[in-house]
Design an enzyme around this catalytic site. Structure first.
Site, mmCIF file in Angstrom:
data_model
loop_
_atom_site.group_PDB
_atom_site.id
_atom_site.type_symbol
_atom_site.label_atom_id
_atom_site.label_comp_id
_atom_site.label_asym_id
_atom_site.label_seq_id
_atom_site.Cartn_x
_atom_site.Cartn_y
_atom_site.Cartn_z
ATOM 1 N N GLY A 152 0.848 -1.195 0.000
ATOM 2 C CA GLY A 152 0.000 0.000 0.000
ATOM 3 C C GLY A 152 0.877 1.236 0.000
ATOM 4 O O GLY A 152 2.056 1.182 -0.397
ATOM 5 N N ARG A 174 -2.038 -9.138 -1.810
ATOM 6 C CA ARG A 174 -3.147 -9.897 -2.388
ATOM 7 C C ARG A 174 -3.374 -9.518 -3.852
ATOM 8 O O ARG A 174 -3.706 -10.338 -4.667
ATOM 9 C CB ARG A 174 -4.429 -9.665 -1.576
ATOM 10 C CG ARG A 174 -4.487 -10.522 -0.317
ATOM 11 C CD ARG A 174 -5.707 -10.207 0.471
ATOM 12 N NE ARG A 174 -5.757 -8.775 0.768
ATOM 13 C CZ ARG A 174 -6.775 -8.141 1.318
ATOM 14 N NH1 ARG A 174 -7.868 -8.797 1.620
ATOM 15 N NH2 ARG A 174 -6.734 -6.848 1.575
ATOM 16 N N THR A 230 7.449 -2.351 10.999
ATOM 17 C CA THR A 230 6.873 -1.064 11.419
ATOM 18 C C THR A 230 5.360 -1.103 11.235
ATOM 19 O O THR A 230 4.711 -0.061 11.192
ATOM 20 C CB THR A 230 7.452 0.119 10.612
ATOM 21 O OG1 THR A 230 7.277 -0.147 9.212
ATOM 22 C CG2 THR A 230 8.921 0.346 10.905
ATOM 23 N N ARG A 232 2.372 -3.843 12.581
ATOM 24 C CA ARG A 232 1.744 -4.134 13.869
ATOM 25 C C ARG A 232 2.449 -5.349 14.461
ATOM 26 O O ARG A 232 2.734 -6.325 13.748
ATOM 27 C CB ARG A 232 0.254 -4.441 13.710
ATOM 28 C CG ARG A 232 -0.631 -3.239 13.498
ATOM 29 C CD ARG A 232 -0.749 -2.361 14.766
ATOM 30 N NE ARG A 232 -1.655 -1.235 14.585
ATOM 31 C CZ ARG A 232 -1.282 -0.028 14.163
ATOM 32 N NH1 ARG A 232 -0.012 0.215 13.865
ATOM 33 N NH2 ARG A 232 -2.175 0.937 14.037
ATOM 34 N N GLU A 261 2.243 -4.717 23.211
ATOM 35 C CA GLU A 261 2.726 -3.381 23.606
ATOM 36 C C GLU A 261 2.027 -2.888 24.863
ATOM 37 O O GLU A 261 0.821 -3.099 24.979
ATOM 38 C CB GLU A 261 2.476 -2.392 22.467
ATOM 39 C CG GLU A 261 3.433 -2.585 21.335
ATOM 40 C CD GLU A 261 3.184 -1.611 20.176
ATOM 41 O OE1 GLU A 261 2.650 -0.512 20.402
ATOM 42 O OE2 GLU A 261 3.535 -1.980 19.056
ATOM 43 N N HIS A 279 7.410 2.107 19.009
ATOM 44 C CA HIS A 279 6.260 2.490 18.152
ATOM 45 C C HIS A 279 6.328 3.970 17.757
ATOM 46 O O HIS A 279 5.449 4.765 18.086
ATOM 47 C CB HIS A 279 4.919 2.155 18.839
ATOM 48 C CG HIS A 279 3.796 1.980 17.849
ATOM 49 N ND1 HIS A 279 2.748 1.109 18.056
ATOM 50 C CD2 HIS A 279 3.551 2.553 16.645
ATOM 51 C CE1 HIS A 279 1.912 1.164 17.028
ATOM 52 N NE2 HIS A 279 2.383 2.035 16.155
ATOM 53 N N GLY A 281 6.694 5.026 14.453
ATOM 54 C CA GLY A 281 6.524 5.161 12.995
ATOM 55 C C GLY A 281 6.023 6.529 12.562
ATOM 56 O O GLY A 281 6.563 7.137 11.645
HETATM 57 O O1 LIG Z 1 0.726 2.835 14.135
HETATM 58 C C1 LIG Z 1 0.257 3.842 13.718
HETATM 59 C C2 LIG Z 1 -0.838 3.926 12.799
HETATM 60 O O2 LIG Z 1 -1.478 2.909 12.473
HETATM 61 O O3 LIG Z 1 -1.145 5.045 12.368
#
Ligand SMILES: O=CC(=O)O
Length: 313
Positions: A152, A174, A230, A232, A261, A279, A281
């Site tokens: 994505g 997919r 990065t 989940r 977490e 976490h 990101g």
């Molecule tokens: O982890 C962060 C998000 O999904 O925006």
């Protein structure tokens, strides 16, 4: 309208123009019971990825709730079906955090392959060291194969950055990428895992992707390969990852997200072949503000009877 967390002024202003905004009484994320109490009677909830939006919370809110605006692109914390059954719209914040998350992915990728955390720890520990021809050698990226799981917006942003480092990029997803995506080979997951020097995860957490990287997946990776996550935490079976590192099945892992977490598997913490960040990101000032503002625009749109800018499905 209830906010589960105090938000940047720009987002609060936007909401205050269209609703009575109830800010949380404390300057930290709310616990589940606190959130249930806070949400009673709300017509809109702006919430964090830490907030579990399930039947219990929706019951606590009441039938007047119209929108749950999650401040995250991932929405595995929201029971979307339960919301749909009650006619509650769900929105997320795609787009605004793509660059920040891709940047951190590259930071982790570079950090683990060039042993940045390990070198930092060595110096801080005051251990003796000296430049040598074979001292702390890492893995070069030019010509290395990067396998992206999920292609994505974030996966594609990582692909663009990786190309600048001379990496060869492939992905498993997919569906083949739409026109305009950076060129990359579309491979079945098994082939991607077996053929990549770095595997980086960019898929959402769903029942299908939970423990996608399990013991068998790790065993199928190259012995010199690295895993970067990065996305989940629960996409990776953390216990299996510790075992795979211990057995030398892969060379290292760089993780921004964790299965449970904020807990981190104790088997990861002491390892020098693991790079850990908490976490982060989307954790830039600019991105967090943009996420809060987008969530606010989503909530305001639904309350105003309009289509929200970034609905979930
Ligand atoms: O982890 C962060 C998000 O999904 O925006």
């Amino acid at each position: 309208m209830v906010l589960s967390r105090r938000l940047p002024d720009a987002a609060v202003q936007l909401l205050a123009d269209v609703a009575d905004v109830v800010q949380p009484p404390v300057d930290r994320p709310l616990g589940a019971a606190e959130l249930r109490a806070a949400v009673a009677g709300a017509d809109a909830l702006v919430c964090l990825l830490l907030d579990r939006v399930d039947d219990a919370l929706l019951d606590a809110a009441g039938p007047q709730l119209r929108v749950v605006a999650n401040i995250a692109v991932g929405y595995d914390n929201v029971d979307v079906e339960a919301c749909r059954r009650r006619g509650v719209r769900v929105t997320n914040t795609p787009g605004v955090l793509t660059d920040a998350t891709a940047d951190l992915t590259l930071a982790l990728l570079l950090g683990i392959t060039r042993r940045v955390g390990e070198g930092d720890r060595l110096l801080r520990a005051g251990r003796s060291w000296g430049w040598d021809l074979d001292f702390m050698l890492g893995t070069g990226l030019r010509g290395a194969r990067l396998g992206l799981v999920g292609y994505g917006a974030i996966g594609q942003a990582v692909a663009r950055r990786a190309a600048a480092f001379g990496m060869e990029v492939a992905y498993a997803a997919r569906r083949p990428a739409a026109d305009g995506a950076p060129p990359a080979e579309h491979l079945p997951l098994e082939e991607l895992l077996a053929g990549s020097d770095v595997v980086s995860l960019h898929c959402p957490l769903t029942p299908q992707t939970r423990h996608l990287v399990d013991a068998a997946a790790l065993r199928s990776m190259r012995a010199g390969a690295y895993l970067v996550n990065t996305a989940r935490g629960p996409v990776v079976d953390e216990a299996a990852l510790v075992a795979a590192l211990e057995a030398g099945e892969i060379r290292g892992a760089a993780l921004d997200v964790f299965e449970d977490e904020p807990a981190v598997h104790p088997g990861l913490v002491g390892r020098d072949d693991v790079l850990l960040t908490p976490h982060l990101g989307s954790a830039t000032v600019q991105t967090r503000e943009a996420m809060a503002v987008l969530a606010a625009r989503n909530a305001a749109a639904v309350l105003g009877g309009q289509e929200p800018p970034t609905p979930v499905r």
